[in-house]
Write a protein that holds these residues in place. Structure first.
Motif, PDB file in Angstrom:
ATOM      1  N   GLY A  15      30.771  69.033  50.486  1.00  0.00           N
ATOM      2  CA  GLY A  15      31.610  68.233  51.369  1.00  0.00           C
ATOM      3  C   GLY A  15      32.007  66.885  50.820  1.00  0.00           C
ATOM      4  O   GLY A  15      32.438  66.013  51.576  1.00  0.00           O
ATOM      5  N   THR A  18      35.792  65.978  51.665  1.00  0.00           N
ATOM      6  CA  THR A  18      36.008  65.867  53.114  1.00  0.00           C
ATOM      7  C   THR A  18      35.254  64.670  53.688  1.00  0.00           C
ATOM      8  O   THR A  18      35.814  63.856  54.419  1.00  0.00           O
ATOM      9  CB  THR A  18      35.561  67.158  53.829  1.00  0.00           C
ATOM     10  OG1 THR A  18      36.309  68.252  53.289  1.00  0.00           O
ATOM     11  CG2 THR A  18      35.747  67.072  55.321  1.00  0.00           C
ATOM     12  N   VAL A  19      33.983  64.558  53.351  1.00  0.00           N
ATOM     13  CA  VAL A  19      33.165  63.454  53.843  1.00  0.00           C
ATOM     14  C   VAL A  19      33.647  62.141  53.224  1.00  0.00           C
ATOM     15  O   VAL A  19      33.696  61.109  53.900  1.00  0.00           O
ATOM     16  CB  VAL A  19      31.671  63.700  53.556  1.00  0.00           C
ATOM     17  CG1 VAL A  19      30.827  62.467  53.850  1.00  0.00           C
ATOM     18  CG2 VAL A  19      31.176  64.901  54.352  1.00  0.00           C
ATOM     19  N   ARG A 111      31.741  77.601  52.170  1.00  0.00           N
ATOM     20  CA  ARG A 111      32.707  76.516  52.008  1.00  0.00           C
ATOM     21  C   ARG A 111      33.539  76.656  50.736  1.00  0.00           C
ATOM     22  O   ARG A 111      34.728  76.369  50.737  1.00  0.00           O
ATOM     23  CB  ARG A 111      31.991  75.162  51.986  1.00  0.00           C
ATOM     24  CG  ARG A 111      31.388  74.779  53.310  1.00  0.00           C
ATOM     25  CD  ARG A 111      30.682  73.458  53.188  1.00  0.00           C
ATOM     26  NE  ARG A 111      29.958  73.096  54.386  1.00  0.00           N
ATOM     27  CZ  ARG A 111      29.189  72.026  54.481  1.00  0.00           C
ATOM     28  NH1 ARG A 111      29.057  71.209  53.446  1.00  0.00           N
ATOM     29  NH2 ARG A 111      28.556  71.761  55.598  1.00  0.00           N
ATOM     30  N   THR A 150      24.206  68.343  54.931  1.00  0.00           N
ATOM     31  CA  THR A 150      25.543  68.608  55.452  1.00  0.00           C
ATOM     32  C   THR A 150      25.658  69.961  56.144  1.00  0.00           C
ATOM     33  O   THR A 150      26.622  70.200  56.858  1.00  0.00           O
ATOM     34  CB  THR A 150      26.599  68.538  54.326  1.00  0.00           C
ATOM     35  OG1 THR A 150      26.364  69.589  53.380  1.00  0.00           O
ATOM     36  CG2 THR A 150      26.575  67.186  53.637  1.00  0.00           C
ATOM     37  N   PRO A 155      31.655  66.517  59.716  1.00  0.00           N
ATOM     38  CA  PRO A 155      31.832  65.388  58.793  1.00  0.00           C
ATOM     39  C   PRO A 155      31.578  64.018  59.429  1.00  0.00           C
ATOM     40  O   PRO A 155      31.009  63.137  58.775  1.00  0.00           O
ATOM     41  CB  PRO A 155      33.291  65.524  58.338  1.00  0.00           C
ATOM     42  CG  PRO A 155      33.544  66.998  58.408  1.00  0.00           C
ATOM     43  CD  PRO A 155      32.767  67.476  59.614  1.00  0.00           C
TER      44      PRO A 155
END
Length: 178
Positions: A15, A18-19, A111, A150, A155
């Motif tokens: 992530g 995105t994060v 993911r 995560t 997020p």
């Protein structure tokens, strides 16, 4: 020397991008996604860099982009998953707030998607991903100032955890002192 507010590390699917976007937005800062910057400079996707120029060339570009970011970026940095394998990068990370985004294998596999062109996951993607996670885990853990899980988190929840871990001061808020 400028300092990043936070440097995000972790495996593919953890992530980071995105994060990183959500964290930068929350802090009113800019995001440097090193993989995106590499693609911009090379004028082609990372998968094409690997195929056409080789992994060694990619790693040299990656080292250049990461080093520049760690020495001059004042926002959030999301570092490609393999960048931490470079000894100079590990040394450069030592004086930064490094956030290891920890993800469980099953979640990372979902993911990443096994149909996405990721050069290091060619062949048997699930086996390659598990191998990468196992090899890199001690490096991620060793570099981390803080570890943030995560898996099964939104997020914004991850961003909450990161923000609460930031050192006090103007960079923690993403606002410069006047």
């Amino acid at each position: 020397m400028a300092r990043a507010i936070a440097v995000l590390i972790g495996s593919p699917g953890s992530g980071k991008s995105t994060v990183g976007e959500a964290l930068a937005r929350r802090l009113g800062a800019d995001l440097l996604c090193t993989d995106t910057e590499i693609e911009k400079r090379a004028g082609k996707p990372i998968s094409d860099i690997f195929i056409q120029d080789g992994e060694e060339h990619f790693r040299a570009l990656e080292r250049e982009v990461v080093a520049e970011g760690l020495h001059a970026w004042e926002g959030v940095i999301a570092v490609g998953g393999g960048a931490v394998l470079n000894e100079d990068t590990r040394r450069d990370l030592a004086d930064h707030h490094v956030v290891y985004l920890q993800v469980e294998f099953g979640e990372a596999a979902k993911r990443v998607g096994m149909d996405v062109a990721r050069p290091l996951l060619s062949g048997n993607p699930r086996t390659q991903l598990r191998k990468l996670l196992n090899e890199r885990l001690p490096v991620y853990e060793g570099l981390a100032t803080v570890t943030v899980p995560t898996t099964e988190y939104h997020p914004e929840e991850i961003v909450d955890s990161i923000v609460s871990s930031l050192p006090e001061g103007p960079q923690a808020t993403g606002k410069a002192e006047k």
